[in-house]
Design a protein around this motif. Sequence first.
Motif, PDB file in Angstrom:
ATOM      1  N   VAL A   1       5.554  10.242   5.919  1.00 22.80           N
ATOM      2  CA  VAL A   1       6.204   9.190   6.705  1.00 22.80           C
ATOM      3  C   VAL A   1       5.184   8.503   7.612  1.00 22.80           C
ATOM      4  CG1 VAL A   1       7.899   8.751   8.527  1.00 22.80           C
ATOM      5  CG2 VAL A   1       8.479  10.266   6.611  1.00 22.80           C
ATOM      6  N   VAL A   2       4.335   9.301   8.261  1.00 23.18           N
ATOM      7  CA  VAL A   2       3.313   8.714   9.133  1.00 23.18           C
ATOM      8  C   VAL A   2       2.362   7.840   8.331  1.00 23.18           C
ATOM      9  CG1 VAL A   2       1.331   9.257  10.613  1.00 23.18           C
ATOM     10  CG2 VAL A   2       3.454  10.572  10.837  1.00 23.18           C
ATOM     11  N   ARG A   3       2.001   8.299   7.145  1.00 22.51           N
ATOM     12  CA  ARG A   3       1.084   7.538   6.286  1.00 22.51           C
ATOM     13  C   ARG A   3       1.783   6.397   5.555  1.00 22.51           C
ATOM     14  NH1 ARG A   3      -3.579   6.778   5.246  1.00 22.51           N
ATOM     15  NH2 ARG A   3      -3.754   7.511   3.094  1.00 22.51           N
TER      16      ARG A   3
ATOM     17  N   GLY B   1       0.789  -1.222   0.000  1.00 26.95           N
ATOM     18  CA  GLY B   1       0.000   0.000   0.000  1.00 26.95           C
ATOM     19  C   GLY B   1       0.822   1.273   0.000  1.00 26.95           C
ATOM     20  N   ILE B   2       2.171   1.160   0.112  1.00 32.56           N
ATOM     21  CA  ILE B   2       2.994   2.373   0.165  1.00 32.56           C
ATOM     22  C   ILE B   2       2.895   3.175  -1.128  1.00 32.56           C
ATOM     23  CG2 ILE B   2       4.624   1.390   1.831  1.00 32.56           C
ATOM     24  CD1 ILE B   2       6.546   0.913  -0.504  1.00 32.56           C
ATOM     25  N   TRP B   3       2.492   2.524  -2.221  1.00 32.97           N
ATOM     26  CA  TRP B   3       2.367   3.248  -3.496  1.00 32.97           C
ATOM     27  C   TRP B   3       0.953   3.780  -3.712  1.00 32.97           C
ATOM     28  CZ3 TRP B   3       6.923   4.327  -5.192  1.00 32.97           C
ATOM     29  CH2 TRP B   3       7.980   3.449  -4.949  1.00 32.97           C
ATOM     30  N   ARG B   4      -0.032   3.183  -3.010  1.00 26.02           N
ATOM     31  CA  ARG B   4      -1.416   3.621  -3.189  1.00 26.02           C
ATOM     32  C   ARG B   4      -1.805   4.713  -2.200  1.00 26.02           C
ATOM     33  NH1 ARG B   4      -2.096  -2.061  -3.660  1.00 26.02           N
ATOM     34  NH2 ARG B   4      -2.892  -2.155  -1.509  1.00 26.02           N
ATOM     35  N   ARG B   5      -1.188   4.684  -1.027  1.00 26.72           N
ATOM     36  CA  ARG B   5      -1.514   5.700  -0.031  1.00 26.72           C
ATOM     37  C   ARG B   5      -0.825   7.029  -0.350  1.00 26.72           C
ATOM     38  NH1 ARG B   5      -0.796   1.300   3.538  1.00 26.72           N
ATOM     39  NH2 ARG B   5       1.370   1.942   3.859  1.00 26.72           N
ATOM     40  N   GLY B   6      -1.415   8.110   0.104  1.00 27.40           N
ATOM     41  CA  GLY B   6      -0.785   9.419  -0.017  1.00 27.40           C
ATOM     42  C   GLY B   6      -0.862  10.047  -1.390  1.00 27.40           C
TER      43      GLY B   6
END
Length: 340
Positions: free
Chosen positions: A90-92, A35-40
């Motif tokens: 970073v938090v997200r 999910g690091i690529w979908r979030r934010g």
Amino acid sequence: MAQAYKTETGNGSPQNGRTGARFRSLLDGWRGDPGIWRRGLVLAALAVLIALLMILHAQVPNRIGNLGSLSETFLPWFAVFIPVILVVAVVRRSATALIALLLPTIVWLNLFGGLIADKSGGTGDLTVATHNVNAGNPDPEGTAKKVAASGADLLALQELPVGQVTAYEQALAGTYKYHSVQGTVGLWSKYPMTDTAPVDIRLGWTRAMRSTVRTPEGAVAVYVAHMPSVRVKLNAGFTANQRDNSADALGEAIAHDRTGKIVLLGDLNGTMNDRSLRSITSQLRSTQGAAGDGFGFSWPASFPMARIDQIMVKGVEPVSSWTLPQTDSDHLPIAARIRL
């Protein structure tokens, strides 16, 4: 015993080991999180938008509330969004937002990175200073003496009320042999002044002047100006039409000046980035931009956010530029050293 030996002879490696373990754990957590690529995505879009506003600030229209000039006045402060987005990203745990954040960071450094370093150096021939003293200043004598303590050879003052002119003249008489006050602006000089006269900036009263100062290194045309104030209103936006008209008039006067060396001192109520001052800034160099230490913000004095007080030159070389200690005005005085 083993633990005691470790404590007494260790070089901090246990603590470093724990820190490294936490860092590796954080990386492992990110690697295993698709999910690091979908979030934010919203954060990433905001970062790109901020970068585009900085790149294309000249394209922001002034037709609605002079939004273009307003954004350009506080353009360096776009940097405050960068650490905010960084922390939230970073938090997200958003890799997309972190990568997108590189764009506004690079753009900001390209625009303003050169102002961070101290560019002063060498020696100069002339020290100049300028200060909007504030018409409601409760201590004109003290303010005058504080600015004169800078060692300036030329000192320009703006917003001089009629009832306080004598106080400034008396306070500066021992330092400056020559001076002239035209309307609400004045120039004090250690060198002879000739051809002194008001400059019409289309206001109906005098807030600008010009004088030829005869320095040991030759004649210098010195302008002192106080552009009309600007306001930020909810129903009208950034109201600066009168300021813009006066800036155009001052720019025309400078353009017709045949003196090879020109110094402009004053409160222009606008920054070097403000397109509405282009008739002036296109002809002259900012001493702060060329040889200053940092941004040199001058207003408001209690928490400076913009450099609307300017020292600008043509035909001479800026050597250094700086802000002076606070007085009882709402502006900080500024000074510069130039080589003739």
